[in-house]
Design an enzyme around this catalytic site. Structure first.
Site, PDB file in Angstrom:
ATOM      1  N   GLY A 137      -3.694  72.089 102.759  1.00  0.00           N
ATOM      2  CA  GLY A 137      -3.201  73.223 103.565  1.00  0.00           C
ATOM      3  C   GLY A 137      -1.701  73.087 103.761  1.00  0.00           C
ATOM      4  O   GLY A 137      -1.173  73.263 104.849  1.00  0.00           O
ATOM      5  N   ALA A 138      -1.017  72.735 102.657  1.00  0.00           N
ATOM      6  CA  ALA A 138       0.382  72.293 102.722  1.00  0.00           C
ATOM      7  C   ALA A 138       1.409  73.406 102.622  1.00  0.00           C
ATOM      8  O   ALA A 138       2.606  73.141 102.651  1.00  0.00           O
ATOM      9  CB  ALA A 138       0.640  71.290 101.590  1.00  0.00           C
ATOM     10  N   THR A 196       1.856  76.502 104.393  1.00  0.00           N
ATOM     11  CA  THR A 196       2.339  77.307 105.533  1.00  0.00           C
ATOM     12  C   THR A 196       2.038  76.559 106.835  1.00  0.00           C
ATOM     13  O   THR A 196       1.340  75.545 106.831  1.00  0.00           O
ATOM     14  CB  THR A 196       1.632  78.689 105.603  1.00  0.00           C
ATOM     15  OG1 THR A 196       0.219  78.484 105.659  1.00  0.00           O
ATOM     16  CG2 THR A 196       1.963  79.572 104.417  1.00  0.00           C
ATOM     17  N   GLY A 197       2.559  77.055 107.940  1.00  0.00           N
ATOM     18  CA  GLY A 197       2.184  76.589 109.273  1.00  0.00           C
ATOM     19  C   GLY A 197       2.367  75.094 109.482  1.00  0.00           C
ATOM     20  O   GLY A 197       3.366  74.497 109.053  1.00  0.00           O
ATOM     21  N   PHE A 205      -4.056  77.269  98.823  1.00  0.00           N
ATOM     22  CA  PHE A 205      -4.701  78.372  98.123  1.00  0.00           C
ATOM     23  C   PHE A 205      -3.814  79.598  98.283  1.00  0.00           C
ATOM     24  O   PHE A 205      -3.883  80.278  99.297  1.00  0.00           O
ATOM     25  CB  PHE A 205      -6.084  78.611  98.731  1.00  0.00           C
ATOM     26  CG  PHE A 205      -7.093  79.198  97.782  1.00  0.00           C
ATOM     27  CD1 PHE A 205      -6.846  79.292  96.424  1.00  0.00           C
ATOM     28  CD2 PHE A 205      -8.318  79.641  98.257  1.00  0.00           C
ATOM     29  CE1 PHE A 205      -7.786  79.824  95.553  1.00  0.00           C
ATOM     30  CE2 PHE A 205      -9.272  80.181  97.392  1.00  0.00           C
ATOM     31  CZ  PHE A 205      -9.002  80.265  96.041  1.00  0.00           C
ATOM     32  N   ASP A 229      -9.056  76.093  95.462  1.00  0.00           N
ATOM     33  CA  ASP A 229      -9.950  76.006  96.620  1.00  0.00           C
ATOM     34  C   ASP A 229     -10.241  74.549  97.007  1.00  0.00           C
ATOM     35  O   ASP A 229     -11.018  73.863  96.341  1.00  0.00           O
ATOM     36  CB  ASP A 229     -11.261  76.741  96.297  1.00  0.00           C
ATOM     37  CG  ASP A 229     -12.226  76.722  97.462  1.00  0.00           C
ATOM     38  OD1 ASP A 229     -11.827  76.278  98.566  1.00  0.00           O
ATOM     39  OD2 ASP A 229     -13.377  77.153  97.268  1.00  0.00           O
ATOM     40  N   ALA A 287      -6.745  76.234 107.226  1.00  0.00           N
ATOM     41  CA  ALA A 287      -7.228  77.323 108.076  1.00  0.00           C
ATOM     42  C   ALA A 287      -7.716  78.401 107.129  1.00  0.00           C
ATOM     43  O   ALA A 287      -6.949  78.922 106.325  1.00  0.00           O
ATOM     44  CB  ALA A 287      -6.120  77.847 108.978  1.00  0.00           C
ATOM     45  N   TYR A 340     -11.706  81.248 122.538  1.00  0.00           N
ATOM     46  CA  TYR A 340     -11.266  80.118 121.736  1.00  0.00           C
ATOM     47  C   TYR A 340     -12.117  78.868 121.988  1.00  0.00           C
ATOM     48  O   TYR A 340     -13.112  78.651 121.300  1.00  0.00           O
ATOM     49  CB  TYR A 340      -9.748  79.822 121.885  1.00  0.00           C
ATOM     50  CG  TYR A 340      -9.272  79.022 120.694  1.00  0.00           C
ATOM     51  CD1 TYR A 340      -8.671  79.628 119.607  1.00  0.00           C
ATOM     52  CD2 TYR A 340      -9.555  77.655 120.609  1.00  0.00           C
ATOM     53  CE1 TYR A 340      -8.344  78.894 118.467  1.00  0.00           C
ATOM     54  CE2 TYR A 340      -9.228  76.915 119.482  1.00  0.00           C
ATOM     55  CZ  TYR A 340      -8.628  77.537 118.422  1.00  0.00           C
ATOM     56  OH  TYR A 340      -8.323  76.813 117.298  1.00  0.00           O
ATOM     57  N   THR A 355       0.962  82.006 113.572  1.00  0.00           N
ATOM     58  CA  THR A 355       0.767  81.734 112.152  1.00  0.00           C
ATOM     59  C   THR A 355      -0.165  82.828 111.642  1.00  0.00           C
ATOM     60  O   THR A 355      -0.670  83.631 112.423  1.00  0.00           O
ATOM     61  CB  THR A 355       0.102  80.352 111.884  1.00  0.00           C
ATOM     62  OG1 THR A 355      -1.206  80.351 112.460  1.00  0.00           O
ATOM     63  CG2 THR A 355       0.907  79.203 112.443  1.00  0.00           C
TER      64      THR A 355
END
Ligand code: NAI
Ligand code: NA
Length: 395
Positions: A47-48, A50-51, A73, A110, A139, A234, A274
């Protein structure tokens, strides 16, 4: 081509390569300005692009001179069809890393699949031998379970009762009442499947099996708690169940890693704009009031400030700083009593009419457009840009 934002609700269909590059450059400069961190040297980030994941990759590379492999992805660009922002971010990241002689390679696919895990393991073996950290920052709204082939969809719903509160459409500033129906049992199971700890555990199992984890290996995933105000949707909602599962998984992985003197952590981070958080009802209104309050107090942070503080003050210090549940906490400033008291007070007053004065709607909007490389200072948006940008290690 000349690229303008094209929004549909809480998503933006276009992204600007120059703006994304500038964002990455600004984050790199911030990390350099804070000095070096005694962190791991061979880092895999899932998950590198964004965010928080991108911020983690940047902090490792430019704070600790780490070699990094990033998995994400993202949509590649085509002629007249801009890429997704994470693509442009990763292209910029690799470019800047290469300029400084830092190893940086990326895998676009993926992360939930066996194939991408295997591809990553092959790359580690070939290039790095072993890794000493894995940051798990995925995410996603969907996950195909590789064991069954079933595609699970996560939902953002309360559990048990209808939840009624207010929210804001951050494009128009319109504050309105909303009512969210509770989930069913399948919704909980599906959300845990997608955003819980199972895939993190599968990554660790696969990496361990392949013997690519070095002694003293560290892994970390990101969680959120937030205030009472957002609890129904949440922390006590479907996504909260997934986060509980993720936190439980950290304990299991931590035990699994004892043979190599490794550790697994969860860091509870601050609420930030995000792509993932814009999709959650109520959260944008909370964030706009939170931003206003924290900026007034001089304690506002973005992803990069959060991760820099996490690494430098909480994790890579002589004594890792954990709460009573064993979690790292960089939501500490968000959760301060005075900050929460102020936000709760503002929440009661928030209407379409009052919000421009009491909330930081402009800050929210700017951050949202910044995610896609728009409204970034110093970028000429009238200039013709090449939308087809390569990620050096991929093309
Ligand atoms: P984000 O949407 O900015 O980043 C998601 C990343 O996952 C991207 O790199 C994307 O390419 C990647 N990704 C998505 N699906 C994928 C797949 N199937 N295979 C490979 N990569 C995939 O999200 P953000 O906000 O940085 O979230 C990261 C973590 O931080 C999540 O666990 C989130 O719950 C947590 N968090 C977020 C907070 C917030 O306010 N945004 C607050 C506290 C925690
Ligand atoms: Na991320």
């Amino acid at each position: 081509m000349i690229i303008k934002p094209l929004t549909r609700g809480f998503i933006c269909l276009t992204a600007h390569p120059t703006g994304c590059e500038k964002n990455v450059q600004n984050q790199i400069e911030y990390i350099k300005s804070k000095g070096s961190i005694e962190g791991p040297k061979k880092v895999l980030v899932i998950g590198a692009s964004t965010g928080f994941g991108l911020a983690s990759r940047i902090t490792s590379a430019f704070g600790s001179d780490a070699s990094t492999i990033g998995v994400f992805f993202e949509k590649a660009p085509r002629e007249r069809k801009p890429a997704s922002p994470g693509w442009y971010n990763s292209a910029a990241f690799e470019k800047f890393a290469n300029e400084e002689g830092l190893y940086a390679k990326s895998i676009n696919g993926d992360a939930f699949s066996n194939e991408i895990k295997q591809q990553t393991i092959d790359m580690i073996k070939e290039d790095l031998g072993q890794i000493d950290m894995l940051v798990y920052s995925l995410a996603s709204p969907v996950r195909t379970d590789p064991a069954t082939g079933t595609r699970h969809k996560s939902v953002l719903k309360p559990i048990g009762d209808v939840y009624k509160n207010k929210t804001v459409d951050f494009h128009t500033g319109n504050v309105s009442d909303i009512s969210i129906d509770p989930c069913n049992d399948e919704d909980i199971a599906n959300t845990v499947k997608v955003m819980g700890g199972e895939d993190w555990q599968l990554w660790i199992d696969a990496l361990k099996e392949a013997d690519v984890l070095s002694e003293g290996f560290t892994t970390m995933a990101y969680s959120y708690i937030g205030p009472e105000l957002t609890e129904p949707v949440y922390r006590k909602g479907t996504i909260g169940k997934a986060k509980e599962d993720l936190e439980k998984t950290a304990k299991t992985i931590d035990a699994d890693l004892s043979a190599i003197k490794g550790h697994a952590y969860v860091s509870v981070n601050k609420a930030l704009v995000t792509q993932a958080s814009s999709a959650i009802p109520v959260i944008p209104l909370y964030i706009s009031l939170l931003y206003k309050t924290m900026k007034e107090e001089g304690i506002h942070e973005g992803c990069i400030e959060q991760i820099q503080r996490l690494y430098a003050d909480k994790l890579f210090v002589d004594q890792v700083q954990l709460d009573e549940e064993g979690r790292l906490r960089v939501d500490d400033w968000e959760m301060r009593d005075d900050v929460q008291a102020k936000v709760t007070e503002l929440w009661k007053e928030a209407t379409t009419e009052t919000l421009p004065a009491i909330g930081d709607l402009n800050g929210y909007k700017t951050d949202f457009f910044n995610l896609f490389g728009f409204e970034v200072e110093g970028v000429d948006y009238e200039a013709d840009v090449n939308e087809v940008v390569n990620i050096p290690s991929i093309n």
